[in-house]
Design an enzyme around this catalytic site. Structure first.
Site, PDB file in Angstrom:
ATOM      1  N   CYS A 196       7.406 -29.797 -36.393  1.00  0.00           N
ATOM      2  CA  CYS A 196       8.502 -30.625 -35.863  1.00  0.00           C
ATOM      3  C   CYS A 196       9.499 -31.107 -36.917  1.00  0.00           C
ATOM      4  O   CYS A 196      10.697 -30.872 -36.796  1.00  0.00           O
ATOM      5  CB  CYS A 196       7.928 -31.827 -35.118  1.00  0.00           C
ATOM      6  SG  CYS A 196       7.081 -31.355 -33.608  1.00  0.00           S
TER       7      CYS A 196
ATOM      8  N   LYS B 164      -1.291 -31.212 -42.796  1.00  0.00           N
ATOM      9  CA  LYS B 164      -1.787 -32.585 -42.927  1.00  0.00           C
ATOM     10  C   LYS B 164      -3.292 -32.587 -42.628  1.00  0.00           C
ATOM     11  O   LYS B 164      -3.816 -31.600 -42.088  1.00  0.00           O
ATOM     12  CB  LYS B 164      -1.041 -33.519 -41.987  1.00  0.00           C
ATOM     13  CG  LYS B 164      -1.282 -33.213 -40.528  1.00  0.00           C
ATOM     14  CD  LYS B 164      -0.605 -34.255 -39.688  1.00  0.00           C
ATOM     15  CE  LYS B 164      -0.942 -34.089 -38.234  1.00  0.00           C
ATOM     16  NZ  LYS B 164      -0.354 -35.082 -37.383  1.00  0.00           N
TER      17      LYS B 164
HETATM   18  N1  LIG Z   1       3.424 -29.920 -30.903  1.00  0.00           N
HETATM   19  C1  LIG Z   1       4.047 -30.989 -31.330  1.00  0.00           C
HETATM   20  O1  LIG Z   1       3.672 -31.649 -32.297  1.00  0.00           O
HETATM   21  C2  LIG Z   1       5.270 -31.460 -30.591  1.00  0.00           C
HETATM   22  C3  LIG Z   1       5.732 -32.760 -30.823  1.00  0.00           C
HETATM   23  C4  LIG Z   1       6.852 -33.209 -30.169  1.00  0.00           C
HETATM   24  C5  LIG Z   1       7.518 -32.344 -29.332  1.00  0.00           C
HETATM   25  N2  LIG Z   1       7.049 -31.070 -29.115  1.00  0.00           N
HETATM   26  C6  LIG Z   1       7.805 -30.201 -28.221  1.00  0.00           C
HETATM   27  O2  LIG Z   1       7.055 -29.943 -27.045  1.00  0.00           O
HETATM   28  C7  LIG Z   1       7.335 -28.635 -26.577  1.00  0.00           C
HETATM   29  C8  LIG Z   1       6.048 -27.890 -26.375  1.00  0.00           C
HETATM   30  O3  LIG Z   1       5.359 -27.856 -27.612  1.00  0.00           O
HETATM   31  P1  LIG Z   1       3.823 -27.422 -27.729  1.00  0.00           P
HETATM   32  O4  LIG Z   1       3.477 -27.641 -29.156  1.00  0.00           O
HETATM   33  O5  LIG Z   1       3.006 -28.051 -26.672  1.00  0.00           O
HETATM   34  O6  LIG Z   1       3.976 -25.848 -27.426  1.00  0.00           O
HETATM   35  P2  LIG Z   1       2.811 -24.771 -27.185  1.00  0.00           P
HETATM   36  O7  LIG Z   1       3.361 -23.483 -27.642  1.00  0.00           O
HETATM   37  O8  LIG Z   1       1.523 -25.276 -27.748  1.00  0.00           O
HETATM   38  O9  LIG Z   1       2.629 -24.737 -25.593  1.00  0.00           O
HETATM   39  C9  LIG Z   1       3.575 -24.311 -24.686  1.00  0.00           C
HETATM   40  C10 LIG Z   1       2.855 -23.805 -23.429  1.00  0.00           C
HETATM   41  O10 LIG Z   1       3.843 -23.506 -22.451  1.00  0.00           O
HETATM   42  C11 LIG Z   1       3.454 -22.323 -21.764  1.00  0.00           C
HETATM   43  N3  LIG Z   1       4.640 -21.778 -21.085  1.00  0.00           N
HETATM   44  C12 LIG Z   1       5.686 -21.124 -21.594  1.00  0.00           C
HETATM   45  N4  LIG Z   1       6.590 -20.864 -20.618  1.00  0.00           N
HETATM   46  C13 LIG Z   1       6.095 -21.373 -19.469  1.00  0.00           C
HETATM   47  C14 LIG Z   1       6.552 -21.434 -18.138  1.00  0.00           C
HETATM   48  N5  LIG Z   1       7.736 -20.928 -17.763  1.00  0.00           N
HETATM   49  N6  LIG Z   1       5.762 -22.032 -17.206  1.00  0.00           N
HETATM   50  C15 LIG Z   1       4.592 -22.547 -17.543  1.00  0.00           C
HETATM   51  N7  LIG Z   1       4.100 -22.519 -18.802  1.00  0.00           N
HETATM   52  C16 LIG Z   1       4.841 -21.947 -19.757  1.00  0.00           C
HETATM   53  C17 LIG Z   1       2.846 -21.471 -22.848  1.00  0.00           C
HETATM   54  O11 LIG Z   1       2.017 -20.455 -22.327  1.00  0.00           O
HETATM   55  C18 LIG Z   1       2.059 -22.522 -23.651  1.00  0.00           C
HETATM   56  O12 LIG Z   1       0.755 -22.701 -23.159  1.00  0.00           O
HETATM   57  C19 LIG Z   1       8.303 -28.012 -27.585  1.00  0.00           C
HETATM   58  O13 LIG Z   1       9.626 -28.209 -27.179  1.00  0.00           O
HETATM   59  C20 LIG Z   1       8.055 -28.843 -28.820  1.00  0.00           C
HETATM   60  O14 LIG Z   1       9.183 -28.883 -29.662  1.00  0.00           O
HETATM   61  C21 LIG Z   1       5.934 -30.621 -29.712  1.00  0.00           C
END
Ligand SMILES: NC(=O)c1ccc[n+]([C@@H]2O[C@H](COP(=O)([O-])OP(=O)(O)OC[C@H]3O[C@@H](n4cnc5c(N)ncnc54)[C@H](O)[C@@H]3O)[C@@H](O)[C@H]2O)c1
Length: 462
Positions: free
Chosen positions: A268, A326
């Site tokens: 992030c 981390k």
């Molecule tokens: N991981 C973090 O630390 C964090 C922190 C803050 C914000 N975010 C934001 O949250 C969002 C998701 O991050 P994450 O780390 O959970 O991602 P991730 O890659 O771990 O998970 C995303 C999930 O979405 C699924 N997916 C994709 N397209 C889809 C659809 N059309 N319908 C249903 N499922 C679908 C994927 O198969 C996957 O399981 C991103 O925008 C990220 O920037 C993440």
């Protein structure tokens, strides 16, 4: 209340577990059958602290499906948490979110009652209103504000403590299309949080900017502390902990993220900082503050490696402890530990590395130029020098005896100063704590000030 979570990744699965823990009925959707099956079997689809336990305990309130229709028709609100990867320009791609919104729109077409769609994925200002909302209206044939509501509501969580952070936030951020959408989401969050945190409600665009501003501000703070640490290294008796502890007493500054050690990494901070520069540029605003932060952060691993290399015999074996970005995480994206290990390898050192969670890092896929060993003891027994890259409790518990091996002395580069009290006086260890100066560093200051004082006219006060 029934909520649906679209995207069962690190954030989505953790949110599903937290909502169920607070008594909500949750329907999760993912395009990946394995993730759907895992949730339906009460197992975590991804590695995250406490996730297995929360999913297991609340199994009767959580189900998962591949069908957006089932989720939208079976719930009153949908949280969309799909990936928004950075593209070459530094912006966040909407390709997954667009697809998820079109599926949600098609499902909304079949629904007769009001539904709230909340975008949780990180996006840039304008993306919700201009990029995604029109897809919902087109696919559903319905009108936002009348037939359904829309919010942008990102989470401020850290990997490794997502569920805890989600249940106990400093505040919840709500960007709302209209009053009705925002009020509905605020009441959901009031039920969901455990610590009574309030909501900051605002327009979609202000919320989109707030999200990336928070992370970019924190990256500047970390980088500032790192600059002070570098200055302390050049001062006789310099000690970054003394300086930052005093800075922390000033309520305008505060002590969090002010340690002065290595740079920031992970999925992030680096990309949010770059994305803020991108959008500022598009708005015609100078973003050199964020750009300089990014440039300085990217220079740290090489600079630290140069300092380490100066102290070692060419070709010696160096242990790098900590590969994730981390402690308690297996994520190696933009990790300083990996960058330092690679940089040492490039300089001809034999690098062996250890991380408690290396089993979950898919080491074979990374093509790293260093060896990852399963045991910390094995790593230490082979190494004439040791570099500690994360403040993990496991490393803070090491003592002099753990570094005993075939060499008469071992050099320890303690980049978070976790072993300062235990090792800095040991005769067998050459201890180098980052952000700490030595008396040899007196020379540049003496030159500077002696030069000045002799140049001043000597006056007789009497
Ligand atoms: N991981 C973090 O630390 C964090 C922190 C803050 C914000 N975010 C934001 O949250 C969002 C998701 O991050 P994450 O780390 O959970 O991602 P991730 O890659 O771990 O998970 C995303 C999930 O979405 C699924 N997916 C994709 N397209 C889809 C659809 N059309 N319908 C249903 N499922 C679908 C994927 O198969 C996957 O399981 C991103 O925008 C990220 O920037 C993440």
């Amino acid at each position: 209340m029934k909520v649906s979570i679209i995207g069962l990744g690190k954030l989505g699965a953790s949110m599903a577990a937290a909502f169920a823990h607070r008594g909500f009925t949750v329907i999760g959707v993912d395009v990946n059958q394995k993730s759907v099956d895992a949730i339906n079997n009460g197992r975590a689809p991804v590695q995250e602290t406490g996730l297995d336990e929360y999913l297991g305990k609340n199994r009767e309130r959580i189900s998962a499906t591949l069908s957006h229709d089932e989720a939208v028709l079976g719930s009153e609100v949908s949280f969309v948490i799909v990936p928004t990867p950075s593209d070459d320009s530094g912006a966040f791609s909407l390709q997954y979110a667009e697809w998820a919104f079109s599926q949600n729109g098609k499902a909304l077409r079949k629904k007769n009652s009001y539904h709230l769609v909340v975008l949780t994925s990180t996006v840039l200002p304008g993306a919700t209103r201009e990029g995604l909302l029109p897809i919902l209206e087109k696919e559903s044939g319905k009108r936002v504000g009348r037939d359904f509501g829309v919010c942008y509501s990102p989470e401020f969580i850290a990997l490794g403590s997502i569920i805890k952070n989600f249940l106990n936030p400093d505040f919840t951020l709500i960007g709302e299309f209209d009053e009705r959408s925002g009020a509905m989401l605020e009441s959901i969050y009031a039920e969901m949080v455990e610590n009574g945190a309030g909501s900051a409600r605002m327009s979609l665009e202000n919320a989109e900017l707030t999200k990336i501003s928070v992370n970019t501000y924190v990256t500047m703070k970390i980088t500032f502390a790192n600059m002070i640490a570098s200055m302390c290294e050049q001062l006789p008796g310099g000690d970054v902990d003394v300086v930052t502890s005093a800075l922390a007493l000033d309520t305008r500054i505060g002590g969090r993220y002010l340690t002065g050690a290595l740079g920031y990494g992970g999925p992030c901070f680096p990309r949010d900082n770059v994305a803020l520069s991108f959008i500022a540029g598009k708005l015609g605003v100078d973003s050199s503050l964020a750009k300089t932060t990014d440039t300085l952060n990217r220079s740290i691993a090489e600079r630290v490696t140069g300092n380490i290399a100066k102290e070692l015999k060419p070709g010696s074996t160096v242990a790098v402890l900590g590969l994730a970005y981390k402690p308690f995480s297996h994520v190696t994206e933009e990790s300083q530990g990996v960058q330092i290990a690679e940089a040492l390898s490039r300089r001809g050192f034999r690098v062996v590395a250890y991380d408690a969670l290396s089993q979950e890092m898919s080491v074979a896929e990374h093509n790293w130029s260093f060896l990852v060993l399963d045991s910390l003891g094995e790593c230490l027994s082979q190494s004439e020098a040791v570099v500690i890259t994360v403040p993990a409790p496991e490393f803070a518990e090491l003592s002099e005896i753990d570094f005993e091996n075939q060499w008469a002395t071992v050099s320890v580069f303690d980049l978070w100063r976790t072993l300062r009290n235990r090792l800095s006086k040991s005769p067998r260890i050459r201890y180098f704590g980052s952000g700490l100066g030595t008396d040899e560093k007196l020379e540049p200051l003496r030159k500077l000030w002696t030069g000045k004082s002799t140049a001043l006219p000597i006056t007789n006060a009497s």
